[in-house]
Design a protein around this motif. Structure first.
Motif, PDB file in Angstrom:
ATOM      1  N   VAL A  96      -8.179   3.985   1.353  1.00  0.00           N
ATOM      2  CA  VAL A  96      -7.035   2.973   1.067  1.00  0.00           C
ATOM      3  C   VAL A  96      -7.863   1.570   1.646  1.00  0.00           C
ATOM      4  O   VAL A  96      -7.412   1.533   2.784  1.00  0.00           O
ATOM      5  CB  VAL A  96      -5.517   3.112   1.118  1.00  0.00           C
ATOM      6  N   ASP A  97      -8.464   0.628   1.071  1.00  0.00           N
ATOM      7  CA  ASP A  97      -8.804  -0.308   1.709  1.00  0.00           C
ATOM      8  C   ASP A  97      -7.698  -1.471   1.964  1.00  0.00           C
ATOM      9  O   ASP A  97      -6.955  -1.787   0.890  1.00  0.00           O
ATOM     10  CB  ASP A  97     -10.001  -1.013   1.039  1.00  0.00           C
ATOM     11  N   ILE A  98      -7.411  -1.867   3.227  1.00  0.00           N
ATOM     12  CA  ILE A  98      -6.077  -2.730   3.505  1.00  0.00           C
ATOM     13  C   ILE A  98      -6.612  -4.063   4.077  1.00  0.00           C
ATOM     14  O   ILE A  98      -7.517  -4.118   4.848  1.00  0.00           O
ATOM     15  CB  ILE A  98      -5.238  -1.809   4.327  1.00  0.00           C
ATOM     16  N   GLU A  99      -5.860  -5.022   3.743  1.00  0.00           N
ATOM     17  CA  GLU A  99      -6.250  -6.304   4.493  1.00  0.00           C
ATOM     18  C   GLU A  99      -5.317  -6.370   5.889  1.00  0.00           C
ATOM     19  O   GLU A  99      -5.876  -6.822   6.788  1.00  0.00           O
ATOM     20  CB  GLU A  99      -5.616  -7.388   3.507  1.00  0.00           C
ATOM     21  N   ARG A 100      -4.109  -5.778   5.875  1.00  0.00           N
ATOM     22  CA  ARG A 100      -3.203  -5.955   6.931  1.00  0.00           C
ATOM     23  C   ARG A 100      -2.279  -4.585   6.776  1.00  0.00           C
ATOM     24  O   ARG A 100      -1.657  -4.359   5.595  1.00  0.00           O
ATOM     25  CB  ARG A 100      -2.481  -7.362   6.787  1.00  0.00           C
ATOM     26  N   TYR A 153       0.828  -1.183   0.106  1.00  0.00           N
ATOM     27  CA  TYR A 153       0.217   0.171   0.129  1.00  0.00           C
ATOM     28  C   TYR A 153       0.901   1.420  -0.185  1.00  0.00           C
ATOM     29  O   TYR A 153       0.384   2.405  -0.341  1.00  0.00           O
ATOM     30  CB  TYR A 153      -0.907   0.002   1.172  1.00  0.00           C
ATOM     31  N   PHE A 154       2.263   1.018  -0.045  1.00  0.00           N
ATOM     32  CA  PHE A 154       3.161   2.212   0.180  1.00  0.00           C
ATOM     33  C   PHE A 154       2.873   3.117  -1.177  1.00  0.00           C
ATOM     34  O   PHE A 154       2.955   2.641  -2.147  1.00  0.00           O
ATOM     35  CB  PHE A 154       4.465   1.809   0.273  1.00  0.00           C
ATOM     36  N   GLY A 155       2.777   4.313  -0.814  1.00  0.00           N
ATOM     37  CA  GLY A 155       2.392   5.225  -2.009  1.00  0.00           C
ATOM     38  C   GLY A 155       1.003   5.614  -2.313  1.00  0.00           C
ATOM     39  O   GLY A 155       0.701   6.583  -2.968  1.00  0.00           O
ATOM     40  N   ARG A 156       0.021   4.715  -1.882  1.00  0.00           N
ATOM     41  CA  ARG A 156      -1.182   5.172  -1.922  1.00  0.00           C
ATOM     42  C   ARG A 156      -1.712   5.541  -0.242  1.00  0.00           C
ATOM     43  O   ARG A 156      -2.480   6.571  -0.259  1.00  0.00           O
ATOM     44  CB  ARG A 156      -2.174   4.018  -2.366  1.00  0.00           C
ATOM     45  N   CYS A 157      -1.497   4.623   0.583  1.00  0.00           N
ATOM     46  CA  CYS A 157      -1.872   4.938   1.926  1.00  0.00           C
ATOM     47  C   CYS A 157      -0.937   6.222   2.576  1.00  0.00           C
ATOM     48  O   CYS A 157       0.103   6.076   2.196  1.00  0.00           O
ATOM     49  CB  CYS A 157      -1.430   3.473   2.817  1.00  0.00           C
ATOM     50  N   GLY A 158      -1.662   6.979   3.437  1.00  0.00           N
ATOM     51  CA  GLY A 158      -0.897   7.920   3.801  1.00  0.00           C
ATOM     52  C   GLY A 158       0.010   7.710   4.964  1.00  0.00           C
ATOM     53  O   GLY A 158       0.310   8.778   5.683  1.00  0.00           O
ATOM     54  N   GLY A 159       0.279   6.639   5.589  1.00  0.00           N
ATOM     55  CA  GLY A 159       0.571   6.460   6.848  1.00  0.00           C
ATOM     56  C   GLY A 159       2.263   6.444   6.931  1.00  0.00           C
ATOM     57  O   GLY A 159       2.675   6.793   7.916  1.00  0.00           O
ATOM     58  N   CYS A 160       2.888   5.615   5.916  1.00  0.00           N
ATOM     59  CA  CYS A 160       4.249   5.767   6.028  1.00  0.00           C
ATOM     60  C   CYS A 160       5.021   6.709   4.925  1.00  0.00           C
ATOM     61  O   CYS A 160       4.590   6.696   3.923  1.00  0.00           O
ATOM     62  CB  CYS A 160       4.958   4.255   5.725  1.00  0.00           C
TER      63      CYS A 160
END
Length: 168
Positions: free
Chosen positions: A148-152, A69-76
């Motif tokens: 961003v829908d995440i599984e984990r 999810y890196f690059g889409r999720c705003g967390g990292c």
């Protein structure tokens, strides 16, 4: 409109700073020494905020981010940089912040240590979004309200990932 920029350094918040036609440009997911094709997203307070379109010349310090999810999720902000190098980067960002905001030119040692890079976060703010009949759970993209829908998640603790799994 796209243009080329060379990243000079990382700044607080995880963006790289470069210049284009004399104006400062901030680009996420970029490392110092990289040359990129970028697209301006917005300009605020004389700063051009841009998104990377293509890496033209990559840093030798760039790694493949382990998170899908890196690059889409705003967390990292730094998963494209080796965890051991991240410590040195944050130390230099602290020096720069002390110099710029505190007017303190600290040349002494700044002791640092790197904890385990994965499964360390014990607090999380999950977001829900969806339409009738389907609901997504995850995190918002950086500077947006798009889910961003995440599984984990690689940085949250195993017990929080278990809660995420149960919520899904």
């Amino acid at each position: 409109m796209t243009f080329e920029v060379s990243a000079q350094k990382l700044i607080y918040g995880g963006e790289a700073l470069g210049y284009y036609e004399g104006s400062p440009v901030l680009v996420p997911r970029t490392l110092p020494g990289e040359r990129l094709e970028v697209e301006a997203v917005r300009t605020a307070k004389g700063m051009v905020h841009a998104r990377p379109v293509r890496v033209l010349s990559a840093s030798p310090n760039r790694i493949q981010p382990p998170c899908p999810y890196f690059g889409r999720c705003g967390g990292c902000q730094y998963q494209h940089l080796d965890p051991l190098r991240q410590t040195g980067v944050t130390r230099e960002i602290l020096r720069e912040t002390l110099r710029r905001l505190g007017k303190i030119n600290w040349e002494g040692e700044i002791p640092t240590h790197a904890g385990h890079p994965w499964n360390y976060r014990n607090q999380v703010e999950l977001k829900l979004a969806g339409r009738t009949g389907e609901t997504g759970i995850g995190f918002f993209e950086a500077e947006s309200h798009r889910l961003v829908d995440i599984e984990r998640c690689l940085i949250i603790s195993p017990s929080l990932n278990a809660v995420l799994h149960e919520l899904r």
